[in-house]
Motif scaffolding. Structure first.
Motif, mmCIF file in Angstrom:
data_model
loop_
_atom_site.group_PDB
_atom_site.id
_atom_site.type_symbol
_atom_site.label_atom_id
_atom_site.label_comp_id
_atom_site.label_asym_id
_atom_site.label_seq_id
_atom_site.Cartn_x
_atom_site.Cartn_y
_atom_site.Cartn_z
ATOM 1 N N GLN A 27 56.031 54.490 31.011
ATOM 2 C CA GLN A 27 55.052 53.974 30.050
ATOM 3 C C GLN A 27 55.140 52.454 29.935
ATOM 4 O O GLN A 27 54.128 51.760 29.866
ATOM 5 N N ILE A 28 56.358 51.929 29.918
ATOM 6 C CA ILE A 28 56.549 50.473 29.856
ATOM 7 C C ILE A 28 55.964 49.815 31.098
ATOM 8 O O ILE A 28 55.244 48.823 31.004
ATOM 9 N N LEU A 29 56.247 50.361 32.253
ATOM 10 C CA LEU A 29 55.729 49.789 33.499
ATOM 11 C C LEU A 29 54.206 49.907 33.587
ATOM 12 O O LEU A 29 53.563 49.128 34.285
ATOM 13 N N SER A 30 53.641 50.858 32.846
ATOM 14 C CA SER A 30 52.176 51.008 32.778
ATOM 15 C C SER A 30 51.572 50.137 31.675
ATOM 16 O O SER A 30 50.388 50.237 31.381
ATOM 17 N N LYS A 31 52.422 49.315 31.047
ATOM 18 C CA LYS A 31 52.009 48.375 30.000
ATOM 19 C C LYS A 31 51.584 49.051 28.704
ATOM 20 O O LYS A 31 50.788 48.517 27.924
ATOM 21 N N ASN A 32 52.102 50.248 28.459
ATOM 22 C CA ASN A 32 51.852 50.940 27.193
ATOM 23 C C ASN A 32 52.995 50.672 26.225
ATOM 24 O O ASN A 32 54.151 50.615 26.631
ATOM 25 N N TRP A 33 52.661 50.528 24.958
ATOM 26 C CA TRP A 33 53.685 50.442 23.924
ATOM 27 C C TRP A 33 54.067 51.861 23.532
ATOM 28 O O TRP A 33 53.302 52.809 23.744
ATOM 29 N N ILE A 34 55.262 52.031 22.968
ATOM 30 C CA ILE A 34 55.814 53.362 22.712
ATOM 31 C C ILE A 34 56.303 53.470 21.272
ATOM 32 O O ILE A 34 56.889 52.519 20.740
ATOM 33 N N ILE A 35 56.091 54.638 20.675
ATOM 34 C CA ILE A 35 56.741 54.986 19.403
ATOM 35 C C ILE A 35 57.601 56.205 19.682
ATOM 36 O O ILE A 35 57.119 57.216 20.200
ATOM 37 N N ILE A 36 58.888 56.094 19.351
ATOM 38 C CA ILE A 36 59.811 57.223 19.472
ATOM 39 C C ILE A 36 59.971 57.808 18.085
ATOM 40 O O ILE A 36 60.403 57.123 17.152
ATOM 41 N N GLY A 37 59.585 59.065 17.942
ATOM 42 C CA GLY A 37 59.643 59.725 16.644
ATOM 43 C C GLY A 37 60.549 60.939 16.670
ATOM 44 O O GLY A 37 60.913 61.438 17.727
ATOM 45 N N LYS A 44 66.963 58.795 18.455
ATOM 46 C CA LYS A 44 65.915 57.787 18.702
ATOM 47 C C LYS A 44 66.533 56.446 19.095
ATOM 48 O O LYS A 44 66.109 55.820 20.066
ATOM 49 N N THR A 45 67.539 56.006 18.356
ATOM 50 C CA THR A 45 68.194 54.727 18.647
ATOM 51 C C THR A 45 68.862 54.770 20.014
ATOM 52 O O THR A 45 68.748 53.818 20.799
ATOM 53 N N SER A 46 69.547 55.861 20.313
ATOM 54 C CA SER A 46 70.195 55.993 21.624
ATOM 55 C C SER A 46 69.175 55.899 22.740
ATOM 56 O O SER A 46 69.391 55.203 23.735
ATOM 57 N N LEU A 47 68.043 56.588 22.594
ATOM 58 C CA LEU A 47 67.007 56.545 23.629
ATOM 59 C C LEU A 47 66.501 55.117 23.816
ATOM 60 O O LEU A 47 66.363 54.641 24.947
ATOM 61 N N MET A 48 66.255 54.414 22.716
ATOM 62 C CA MET A 48 65.778 53.026 22.811
ATOM 63 C C MET A 48 66.771 52.154 23.569
ATOM 64 O O MET A 48 66.396 51.403 24.467
ATOM 65 N N LYS A 49 68.040 52.247 23.202
ATOM 66 C CA LYS A 49 69.067 51.398 23.814
ATOM 67 C C LYS A 49 69.244 51.718 25.295
ATOM 68 O O LYS A 49 69.393 50.813 26.117
ATOM 69 N N VAL A 50 69.219 52.983 25.636
ATOM 70 C CA VAL A 50 69.371 53.371 27.041
ATOM 71 C C VAL A 50 68.170 52.890 27.856
ATOM 72 O O VAL A 50 68.332 52.365 28.961
ATOM 73 N N VAL A 51 66.960 53.044 27.320
ATOM 74 C CA VAL A 51 65.762 52.591 28.034
ATOM 75 C C VAL A 51 65.841 51.086 28.291
ATOM 76 O O VAL A 51 65.564 50.628 29.403
ATOM 77 N N ILE A 52 66.238 50.318 27.285
ATOM 78 C CA ILE A 52 66.364 48.870 27.469
ATOM 79 C C ILE A 52 67.369 48.557 28.570
ATOM 80 O O ILE A 52 67.095 47.744 29.461
ATOM 81 N N ASP A 136 63.756 49.127 15.859
ATOM 82 C CA ASP A 136 64.246 50.367 15.263
ATOM 83 C C ASP A 136 64.067 50.297 13.750
ATOM 84 O O ASP A 136 64.215 49.238 13.154
ATOM 85 N N GLU A 137 63.759 51.439 13.135
ATOM 86 C CA GLU A 137 63.541 51.536 11.683
ATOM 87 C C GLU A 137 62.366 50.647 11.257
ATOM 88 O O GLU A 137 62.427 49.935 10.262
ATOM 89 N N VAL A 138 61.279 50.703 12.014
ATOM 90 C CA VAL A 138 60.126 49.832 11.779
ATOM 91 C C VAL A 138 59.482 50.073 10.413
ATOM 92 O O VAL A 138 58.820 49.185 9.878
ATOM 93 N N GLN A 139 59.702 51.225 9.808
ATOM 94 C CA GLN A 139 59.127 51.482 8.483
ATOM 95 C C GLN A 139 59.664 50.495 7.446
ATOM 96 O O GLN A 139 59.056 50.272 6.411
ATOM 97 N N GLU A 140 60.781 49.840 7.737
ATOM 98 C CA GLU A 140 61.348 48.849 6.825
ATOM 99 C C GLU A 140 60.421 47.654 6.643
ATOM 100 O O GLU A 140 60.549 46.914 5.675
#
Length: 196
Positions: A27-37, A44-52, A136-140
């Motif tokens: 999705q990133i390589l296709s230039k799409n933004w992502i929301i992990i829910g 969720k945090t682990s997935l974000m960190k691993v993807v980065i 992460d925790e974007v609702q803040e």
């Protein structure tokens, strides 16, 4: 250690989420933004960190992770963002000149008003070379959701080299990102949702 409670950072530690990692990267390589829910403590945090870390390793695309828990102003967001850029030693990827100084230590923020903070965030994000930014925790940031959405809308329309990953509770700002109303700058451009 696989079963400790801290977020994982490598794909070897992240058990059973290989498909989600690959989907995020595509999705990133296709230039799409992502929301992990997903519910709390599901990874969720682990997935974000691993993807980065995987996208840094595989594609040589810079990436930063920002935990927004406790962030109560756009000024704080700007400070954290600049701090992470400097910590990762990637300030050379930014071509800033109005609201920032580039020094041997990295990027420094010039002082300013609240309006200048919004302009500074826009300038910083629009001046970037290829980068993935995970919030992460974007609702803040719900207190400033209108301004934050305006910033995101500007960046989305201006700099396709900035890739965003968001995660957080399905309230407020996350809801506005997933289903932007017609008056939102992100209307018609919702991020791809990945539910865990």
């Amino acid at each position: 250690m696989i079963f400790d409670l801290h977020p994982k950072e490598t794909i070897e530690e992240l058990v059973g989420r290989e498909k989600e990692v690959e989907h995020c990267i595509s999705q990133i390589l296709s230039k799409n933004w992502i929301i992990i829910g997903g519910q709390r403590e599901i990874g969720k945090t682990s997935l974000m960190k691993v993807v980065i870390n995987e996208i840094k390793k595989r594609e040589q695309i810079a990436g930063i992770y920002i935990n927004l828990r406790g962030v109560r102003s756009l000024n704080s967001l700007l400070t954290i963002l600049v701090s992470e850029i400097n910590k990762e030693k990637i300030s050379w990827r930014f071509k800033v000149n109005i609201n920032f100084l580039i020094t041997s230590a990295g990027i420094e923020i010039r002082g300013g008003s609240k309006r200048r903070v919004v302009n500074s965030l826009i300038e910083l994000l629009n001046s970037s070379d290829e980068i993935v930014i995970a919030f992460d925790e974007v609702q803040e940031l719900s207190f400033a959701s209108k301004q934050f959405l305006d910033i995101l809308g500007n960046v989305y329309a201006t700099n396709p080299k900035v890739h965003m990953i968001f995660s957080g509770s399905y309230v407020g700002l996350v809801k506005a990102l997933l289903s932007p109303p017609s008056d939102s700058p992100l209307h018609g451009r919702p991020p791809t949702e990945i539910r865990l």
